[in-house]
Structures are given as structure tokens and as C-alpha cells.
Enzyme design. Structure first.
Site, mmCIF file in Angstrom:
data_model
loop_
_atom_site.group_PDB
_atom_site.id
_atom_site.type_symbol
_atom_site.label_atom_id
_atom_site.label_comp_id
_atom_site.label_asym_id
_atom_site.label_seq_id
_atom_site.Cartn_x
_atom_site.Cartn_y
_atom_site.Cartn_z
ATOM 1 N N GLY A 211 0.815 -1.209 0.000
ATOM 2 C CA GLY A 211 0.000 0.000 0.000
ATOM 3 C C GLY A 211 0.849 1.259 0.000
ATOM 4 O O GLY A 211 2.083 1.211 0.088
ATOM 5 N N TYR B 22 -3.114 -18.469 -3.971
ATOM 6 C CA TYR B 22 -3.821 -17.242 -3.609
ATOM 7 C C TYR B 22 -5.301 -17.522 -3.382
ATOM 8 O O TYR B 22 -5.866 -17.211 -2.324
ATOM 9 C CB TYR B 22 -3.644 -16.176 -4.684
ATOM 10 C CG TYR B 22 -4.609 -15.033 -4.556
ATOM 11 C CD1 TYR B 22 -4.639 -14.241 -3.406
ATOM 12 C CD2 TYR B 22 -5.520 -14.736 -5.575
ATOM 13 C CE1 TYR B 22 -5.545 -13.191 -3.274
ATOM 14 C CE2 TYR B 22 -6.421 -13.697 -5.448
ATOM 15 C CZ TYR B 22 -6.434 -12.928 -4.300
ATOM 16 O OH TYR B 22 -7.332 -11.899 -4.175
ATOM 17 N N LYS C 201 -7.528 -17.582 0.328
ATOM 18 C CA LYS C 201 -8.722 -16.766 0.555
ATOM 19 C C LYS C 201 -9.925 -17.657 0.874
ATOM 20 O O LYS C 201 -10.767 -17.308 1.716
ATOM 21 C CB LYS C 201 -9.002 -15.895 -0.667
ATOM 22 C CG LYS C 201 -7.899 -14.904 -0.996
ATOM 23 C CD LYS C 201 -7.792 -13.795 0.032
ATOM 24 C CE LYS C 201 -8.669 -12.631 -0.331
ATOM 25 N NZ LYS C 201 -8.395 -11.428 0.489
ATOM 26 N N ARG D 288 -13.824 -10.612 -19.567
ATOM 27 C CA ARG D 288 -13.837 -10.479 -18.117
ATOM 28 C C ARG D 288 -14.891 -9.458 -17.688
ATOM 29 O O ARG D 288 -15.291 -8.581 -18.442
ATOM 30 C CB ARG D 288 -12.452 -10.036 -17.597
ATOM 31 C CG ARG D 288 -11.336 -11.045 -17.848
ATOM 32 C CD ARG D 288 -11.537 -12.296 -17.030
ATOM 33 N NE ARG D 288 -10.453 -13.250 -17.214
ATOM 34 C CZ ARG D 288 -10.479 -14.270 -18.068
ATOM 35 N NH1 ARG D 288 -11.530 -14.453 -18.859
ATOM 36 N NH2 ARG D 288 -9.466 -15.106 -18.143
#
Length: 328
Positions: A36, A140, A144, A218
Site C-alpha cells: 500500500g 492465492y 482466501k 472479463r
């Protein structure tokens, strides 16, 4: 409400924090700034530099009491998760469990979790609904999904009221916040970087998909619409219940359509090259958000691709101008 936003210096987290402040909530951002940017934390939010796994309990104790947590902090690069899985299991799962434990200890009973459509892997059918099989194809997505399972357990056993939002391709900008990563993997910011001359060209990976123009399709969701969904999820969380919602625009755009729209918005004709398909890239990924519409009352308002790209372009140009004018 007084709210803790983990990962609030990142793209989606900073936009959600901005919306929460606009609605009159008190916001504390916890972020280790590994991906970030400190300048992305909106004015009016209290910032704490720290890690979710190690520091959440202390933040909840020292800066509370809190009414809820919105959890965005995560490792999110698919390729890296394959080559460095331990980083993802520790950074996403171990830290996520520590967050849940800290919330229980502090008596914080509401959680909104930033999940992902990567939990579904390569779906058999589109649009993808929440009852579709979860079969992630990379660590990944697996990490999650593991946290989603943990949240369900904590909701049933500890009375946690939680909502997980599984979203697809987020784009656009809002309130001065947009995509600004050291390692960029998302199509729209990559294309805009090519328009600015920051990369020599943009690649289309595969032109032989069973789609209208042969390129992959997408679902793109505007980050401001996504932020609105988080606000509604926060209001809808119920003790002892873990709800899961898919979020998307409900429309699909091909890679060529995205590139052509970027050229139209920017007025710049940049080089495009054709490359081989990437392993594991499905032809079409589109979300069904009907459950979110029915139960949360959420409807995306910014589904026009031109608007999505224009907002991203405005932010990207401003970012470039700031970098160019910064002292050297």
C-alpha cells in the site's frame, strides 16, 4: 460507527475508507505498507503502521472500542503465490486467524471480508453464482477460501456476524484513490501505462478463444460500486451468520474491447502485440450478483466501460504528473 480497515492504504481499502468517512464513520487504518501507499490513506482516517497478524490485537485494544472490522490486507499476486506459497499461507491465513482471534478477544462482532472470485477456479458455467463449486487453481485463491471457511466456523461458534465479498476485476478510481502498485498485473492500468509510454506495448495473451473477437472476456466492476457494496454488507451483517456474495457488473468485456476503449479515452495509439495464451486463463469470467441485488439491495451504477477507463485514466495521469513534479 468506529471501524478498523486493514489494508486501508491499498487500492480497494483506501476507496472504501474514503466512502466510510464520507458517511460519517470514524475510521482507523492498519497497514504495513508492504504494497500500500501511505498517501492513499484518506484525510480524516487515523493511520497505524503495523501488521495484521502481529498488531491487530494491540490496535483493537489501544484505539477502540470498535464496532466492526473491514479486512482488505492480503497478499494477492497469483504468480507469486505459486512460487512463494508459504508467504501466502502465513500472510493470508495465519494472519487472518490472528485477526479473528483478536476480534473475539476485543468483543468486535462484525466483519466484512474482501474475498475473491479466485476461490472458484475455472468455472464450468457463467455467470458464476455463489453455489458454484470452489476449486481454486492457485495458492492465492486457496488461502482466501481457507479464510472464508474459518470465518464460517467463527460465526457459528462465536456469534460473529460476517460478510465475504467475492469480486472479479476491479477498476476505475474514486476520491483521489486508484491503482498504484509496484508490481501491476491488472489489464486496465497496464494498458494506461502503455498509453503513457511507461511500457513499450501491451500484450494480448491469446486470440483464439471461443468469444466474439477471439480474446478473453472479463467482468469489470467500478471501485466506487464495490465500495458501496462494502457499506451495504456492513449494515447487513447478522450475528452468528456468514454471508457470501459475488460482485460484478454482470457484463463482460473482451481484452480487445478494453484496449480499444483505452485508446479512445486517452486519444493515444500505442503498440499492441499478440502473445500465446497463458495457462489456466478461462475464456469467459462473468459474475452473477443477483444474490447481492436481492439481499443487500446493491446495484452497480457505473457499468459503462468508457466511464471506468476514464476515471482510471484521470487518476493515472495525475499520478504521473505528481511523480514528474516531485523533488529529485
Amino acid at each position: 460507527m468506529r471501524l478498523l480497515v486493514t489494508g486501508g492504504a491499498g487500492y480497494v481499502g483506501s476507496v472504501v475508507a474514503t466512502r466510510l468517512l464520507e458517511l460519517g464513520h470514524q475510521v482507523v487504518v492498519l497497514d504495513d505498507l508492504s504494497t500500500g501507499n501511505r498517501e492513499a490513506v484518506p484525510a480524516g482516517a487515523e493511520f497505524v503502521h503495523g501488521e495484521v497478524g502481529a498488531d491487530t490485537a494491540g490496535v483493537l485494544a489501544a484505539h477502540g472500542p470498535f464496532d466492526a472490522v473491514l479486512h482488505f490486507a492480503a497478499m494477492s499476486l497469483v504468480g507469486e503465490s505459486v512460487t512463494d506459497p508459504d508467504k501466502y499461507w502465513h500472510g493470508n491465513v495465519v494472519a487472518g486467524i490472528a485477526l479473528l482471534d483478536a476480534m473475539c478477544e476485543a468483543g468486535v462482532g462484525t466483519l466484512v471480508f474482501s474475498s475473491t472470485a479466485a476461490t472458484y477456479g475455472e468455472p464450468d458455467r457463467v455467470p458464476i453464482v455463489e453455489t458454484a463449486p470452489t476449486a481454486p487453481t492457485n495458492p492465492y485463491g486457496a488461502t482466501k477460501l481457507a479464510i472464508d471457511h474459518a470465518i464460517t466456523s467463527y460465526a457459528h461458534a462465536r456469534g460473529l456476524g460476517a460478510v465475504s465479498l467475492r469480486y472479479f476485476n476491479v477498476a476505475g478510481a474514486y476520491g483521489g484513490a486508484g491503482e498504484n502498485r509496484v508490481v501491476e498485473t491488472h489489464l486496465i492500468p497496464l494498458v494506461l501505462q502503455a498509453a503513457l509510454g511507461h511500457r513499450p506495448d501491451i500484450a494480448i495473451f491469446g486470440t483464439d478463444y471461443p468469444t466474439a473477437d477471439g480474446t478473453a472476456v472479463r467482468d469489470y466492476i467500478h471501485v466506487a460500486d464495490l465500495a458501496d457494496a462494502h457499506v451495504l454488507a456492513l449494515e447487513a451483517a447478522e450475528s452468528g451468520t456468514h454471508r457470501i456474495y459475488n460482485l460484478g457488473s454482470g457484463e463482460g468485456f473482451s481484452v480487445r474491447e478494453v484496449i480499444d476503449t483505452c485508446k479512445q479515452v486517452t486519444g493515444i495509439d500505442f503498440p499492441v502485440r499478440i502473445a500465446e495464451r497463458r495457462a489456466g486463463d478461462p475464456a469467459v469470467l462473468i459474475a452473477s450478483s443477483q444474490r447481492a441485488v436481492d439481499e443487500l439491495g446493491w446495484r452497480p451504477q457505473r457499468t459503462d466501460l468508457t466511464q471506468v477507463v476514464a476515471d482510471a485514466w484521470e487518476y493515472t495521469r495525475a499520478l504521473g504528473e505528481r511523480a514528474h513534479s516531485a523533488p529529485r
